[in-house]
Structure formats: structure tokens, C-alpha cells
Design a protein around this motif. Structure first.
Motif, PDB file in Angstrom:
ATOM      1  N   LEU A 139      56.921  32.080  46.561  1.00  0.00           N
ATOM      2  CA  LEU A 139      58.467  31.732  46.867  1.00  0.00           C
ATOM      3  C   LEU A 139      58.728  30.645  48.152  1.00  0.00           C
ATOM      4  N   ASP A 140      57.686  31.386  48.921  1.00  0.00           N
ATOM      5  CA  ASP A 140      57.955  30.852  50.417  1.00  0.00           C
ATOM      6  C   ASP A 140      56.781  30.167  50.528  1.00  0.00           C
ATOM      7  N   GLY A 141      55.650  29.330  49.161  1.00  0.00           N
ATOM      8  CA  GLY A 141      54.517  28.868  48.928  1.00  0.00           C
ATOM      9  C   GLY A 141      53.413  29.226  49.955  1.00  0.00           C
ATOM     10  N   SER A 142      52.972  30.440  50.268  1.00  0.00           N
ATOM     11  CA  SER A 142      51.727  31.089  50.567  1.00  0.00           C
ATOM     12  C   SER A 142      50.764  31.771  49.348  1.00  0.00           C
ATOM     13  N   GLU A 143      49.919  31.782  49.630  1.00  0.00           N
ATOM     14  CA  GLU A 143      49.040  32.110  48.067  1.00  0.00           C
ATOM     15  C   GLU A 143      48.402  33.208  48.601  1.00  0.00           C
ATOM     16  N   VAL A 144      47.726  33.878  47.431  1.00  0.00           N
ATOM     17  CA  VAL A 144      47.784  34.791  46.941  1.00  0.00           C
ATOM     18  C   VAL A 144      46.645  35.210  46.475  1.00  0.00           C
ATOM     19  N   SER A 145      45.479  36.004  46.556  1.00  0.00           N
ATOM     20  CA  SER A 145      44.528  35.506  45.542  1.00  0.00           C
ATOM     21  C   SER A 145      44.459  37.158  45.367  1.00  0.00           C
ATOM     22  N   LEU A 146      43.862  37.537  43.312  1.00  0.00           N
ATOM     23  CA  LEU A 146      43.683  38.829  42.852  1.00  0.00           C
ATOM     24  C   LEU A 146      41.864  38.478  42.907  1.00  0.00           C
ATOM     25  N   TRP A 147      40.678  39.189  43.004  1.00  0.00           N
ATOM     26  CA  TRP A 147      39.187  39.080  42.731  1.00  0.00           C
ATOM     27  C   TRP A 147      38.759  40.041  40.893  1.00  0.00           C
ATOM     28  N   GLU A 148      39.036  39.626  39.867  1.00  0.00           N
ATOM     29  CA  GLU A 148      38.686  40.308  39.003  1.00  0.00           C
ATOM     30  C   GLU A 148      37.260  40.617  38.675  1.00  0.00           C
ATOM     31  N   VAL A 149      36.498  41.592  38.249  1.00  0.00           N
ATOM     32  CA  VAL A 149      35.344  42.156  38.665  1.00  0.00           C
ATOM     33  C   VAL A 149      35.463  42.239  36.438  1.00  0.00           C
ATOM     34  N   GLU A 150      35.005  41.961  35.840  1.00  0.00           N
ATOM     35  CA  GLU A 150      35.032  42.605  34.303  1.00  0.00           C
ATOM     36  C   GLU A 150      33.529  42.558  33.820  1.00  0.00           C
ATOM     37  N   HIS A 151      32.924  44.167  34.123  1.00  0.00           N
ATOM     38  CA  HIS A 151      31.485  44.529  33.303  1.00  0.00           C
ATOM     39  C   HIS A 151      31.844  45.312  32.255  1.00  0.00           C
ATOM     40  N   THR A 152      30.220  45.632  32.134  1.00  0.00           N
ATOM     41  CA  THR A 152      29.443  46.762  30.817  1.00  0.00           C
ATOM     42  C   THR A 152      29.278  47.488  31.796  1.00  0.00           C
ATOM     43  N   ALA A 153      28.855  46.944  32.899  1.00  0.00           N
ATOM     44  CA  ALA A 153      28.160  48.518  33.443  1.00  0.00           C
ATOM     45  C   ALA A 153      28.508  50.062  33.696  1.00  0.00           C
ATOM     46  N   THR A 154      29.080  50.691  32.651  1.00  0.00           N
ATOM     47  CA  THR A 154      29.540  52.180  32.597  1.00  0.00           C
ATOM     48  C   THR A 154      28.875  53.176  31.739  1.00  0.00           C
ATOM     49  N   PRO A 155      29.097  53.898  31.612  1.00  0.00           N
ATOM     50  CA  PRO A 155      28.281  54.601  30.989  1.00  0.00           C
ATOM     51  C   PRO A 155      27.575  54.536  29.445  1.00  0.00           C
ATOM     52  N   ASP A 156      28.699  54.891  28.996  1.00  0.00           N
ATOM     53  CA  ASP A 156      29.095  54.051  27.171  1.00  0.00           C
ATOM     54  C   ASP A 156      29.412  52.755  27.014  1.00  0.00           C
ATOM     55  N   GLY A 157      28.496  51.477  27.928  1.00  0.00           N
ATOM     56  CA  GLY A 157      28.258  50.169  27.603  1.00  0.00           C
ATOM     57  C   GLY A 157      29.868  49.683  27.561  1.00  0.00           C
ATOM     58  N   ARG A 158      30.678  50.453  27.628  1.00  0.00           N
ATOM     59  CA  ARG A 158      32.221  49.942  27.817  1.00  0.00           C
ATOM     60  C   ARG A 158      32.368  48.687  28.254  1.00  0.00           C
ATOM     61  N   HIS A 159      33.392  47.676  28.079  1.00  0.00           N
ATOM     62  CA  HIS A 159      33.557  47.183  28.975  1.00  0.00           C
ATOM     63  C   HIS A 159      34.780  47.804  29.826  1.00  0.00           C
ATOM     64  N   MET A 160      34.982  47.053  31.554  1.00  0.00           N
ATOM     65  CA  MET A 160      36.212  47.557  31.918  1.00  0.00           C
ATOM     66  C   MET A 160      36.174  46.576  32.840  1.00  0.00           C
ATOM     67  N   CYS A 161      37.831  47.065  33.413  1.00  0.00           N
ATOM     68  CA  CYS A 161      37.838  45.369  34.702  1.00  0.00           C
ATOM     69  C   CYS A 161      38.460  46.715  36.082  1.00  0.00           C
ATOM     70  N   GLU A 162      37.471  45.688  37.361  1.00  0.00           N
ATOM     71  CA  GLU A 162      37.604  46.149  38.568  1.00  0.00           C
ATOM     72  C   GLU A 162      38.813  45.081  39.254  1.00  0.00           C
ATOM     73  N   VAL A 163      39.906  45.105  40.126  1.00  0.00           N
ATOM     74  CA  VAL A 163      40.511  44.145  40.812  1.00  0.00           C
ATOM     75  C   VAL A 163      40.157  44.938  42.833  1.00  0.00           C
ATOM     76  N   TYR A 164      39.920  43.392  43.548  1.00  0.00           N
ATOM     77  CA  TYR A 164      40.404  43.691  44.951  1.00  0.00           C
ATOM     78  C   TYR A 164      40.979  42.329  44.785  1.00  0.00           C
TER      79      TYR A 164
END
Length: 256
Positions: A214-239
């Protein structure tokens, strides 16, 4: 800002009166608009580029006609570089509005990525080498022009943070900040690369969720989607930064 007590006739007259190109609208369309009984206006997209001094907004004005049909006009309000005057143009379709943006600002379509795109038939390194090579070859951060969609952006931010599974995801400070988000844009910054480790394939994608507050500033979130998990399931990480997100991708590609 529109007056909630303004009549439809007065609203239409004001819209066409301030538009530099209202004479370009088809005569038949203007005739139909003359029968409008009610109207509704909404902000459709907003764009900020403080460094270049550029600003623009797209508004959609929809009119209910006496024949039971409806008609929409698309209004482009903008400032050009080095000029604080606000100009207005009006169009009969969204496509015409997009053409006007290209004419005025010379921009590529929204969502175009600066990353390298593999052409069919090109040789691509195999396995984890391809992913790591792409990460190391990532271009330096650049200021991208943004076309924000005015939607339920605060709720979108909440959902992105909620699905993050990494322990170092953004905390309450960022979550509080994003409660004032009113527009956002999603861009794929790194698309569907695959690596092979321990006999299993893993896919990686990186998305930037850019928000305007609302104040005109900008903010970003960076989302990593991957399947590099022990069981191959889909996982999301946010930075909170692109560097942190790419670092996490590199780590996941190396350690399975």
C-alpha cells in the motif's frame, strides 16, 4: 478515484473527455454506450518503475446497457519518463491496451524470462551437471519492468508462506509486511531443470512472487519447487532473496 455517487452518464463523459484517443473508438460502440444504465470500475493492473520515473495503471470500466448486454472500456493511465503529467487513453479491448503499452514503453511481453532457454535439438549436459551449470551461469540481478495484477494478493502471499517447508523460510516480520499487499506478479525465473543422483531424477523450478504494498514499496518471495526429497515427493521452499533460493537449489542438487 471515482465518485460513488457519480451518474453513469457523467462517468462516461468524464472518461471519454480525458482520453487523448477517444475519437478512435468505433462510432457504433459509442452509440451503444449512450444507452448505459449503470457502470462499474476496477483497477486491473498497476506498474511501478521508480528508477525510470515510469508509472502506469490499467482500469476496466464495464457498462450495463438497456438491451441487457454489457460493454467494457479499458483505460490506460500513465506517466512517461521525465514527465509528471498523467495521460489517459481508452480502448475497446484488452488486446488494444497491450499494443498501446508496447507502443508507449517498448516492453517485451510480461513474464518473459532473461534466463537461457534451450532450443529443441540443442545439446544439454546430463544429470546434476546441467542444473549446477545453469545455477552458476545465472545472470546478474536486473531490474525488470513489472505488470502487477490487482487481485487477492495478501491472501496469495499467505498461501505461499504457508506451503513453505524449509526451516529458514521468511518469518513473522515478512508475513506482517505482506498483509498490506494489494497487487502481485508471478514470474518463472528458472524453469523445470532436472538432475540425476542416486539413480533417481529430481526436478527444480524457481519462481519470483513480486508484491506491491500500500505504501508503494515492492517485496519479493522466491519459491523453489523440487522433488529432491528422499521419497521423490514434491516440496516447496520459500526464501527472501534470489541468492538464497539459488543456493538452496545448488545444495539440494549436490546432497540427496
Amino acid at each position: 478515484m471515482s465518485d460513488p455517487y457519480e451518474t453513469t452518464e457523467a462517468h462516461l463523459e468524464r472518461l471519454l473527455g480525458r482520453a487523448l484517443n477517444s475519437f478512435d473508438l468505433p462510432d457504433r460502440l459509442v452509440e451503444r454506450l449512450g444507452t448505459a444504465l449503470a457502470h462499474s470500475s476496477s483497477l486491473y493492473t498497476t506498474h511501478h518503475s521508480p528508477e525510470a520515473g515510469i508509472w502506469r495503471e490499467t482500469h476496466r470500466h464495464t457498462y450495463l446497457l438497456t438491451d441487457g448486454g454489457s460493454v467494457s472500456l479499458w483505460e490506460l493511465a500513465y506517466r512517461l519518463e521525465g514527465d509528471r503529467a498523467v495521460r489517459h487513453e481508452v480502448f475497446a479491448s484488452k488486446a488494444e491496451t497491450c499494443l498501446a503499452v508496447t507502443r508507449l514503453f517498448g516492453e517485451a511481453p510480461v513474464g518473459a524470462s532473461a534466463d537461457h532457454v534451450l532450443v529443441p535439438g540443442e545439446d544439454e549436459p546430463e544429470g546434476g551437471v546441467a542444473l549446477l551449470s545453469a545455477l552458476y551461469a545465472a545472470p546478474a540481478p536486473v531490474r525488470r519492468h513489472r505488470e502487477y495484477a490487482v487481485e487477492d494478493s495478501a491472501d496469495h502471499a499467505r498461501r505461499v508462506l504457508r506451503r513453505a517447508e524449509n526451516a529458514d523460510r521468511p518469518g513473522e516480520r515478512v508475513a506482517t509486511l505482506l498483509r498490506s499487499a494489494y497487487a502481485h506478479q508471478i514470474t518463472q525465473a528458472f524453469g523445470a531443470r532436472h538432475c540425476l543422483a542416486d539413480g533417481r531424477g529430481a526436478g527444480f523450478s524457481l519462481y519470483e512472487h513480486a508484491f506491491v504494498l500500500l505504501d508503494g514499496s515492492e517485496v519479493s518471495l522466491w519459491e523453489v519447487e523440487h522433488t529432491a526429497t528422499p521419497d521423490g515427493r514434491h516440496m516447496c521452499e520459500v526464501y527472501e532473496s534470489e541468492a538464497a533460493a539459488r543456493g538452496a537449489m545448488e545444495l539440494r542438487a549436490r546432497v540427496r
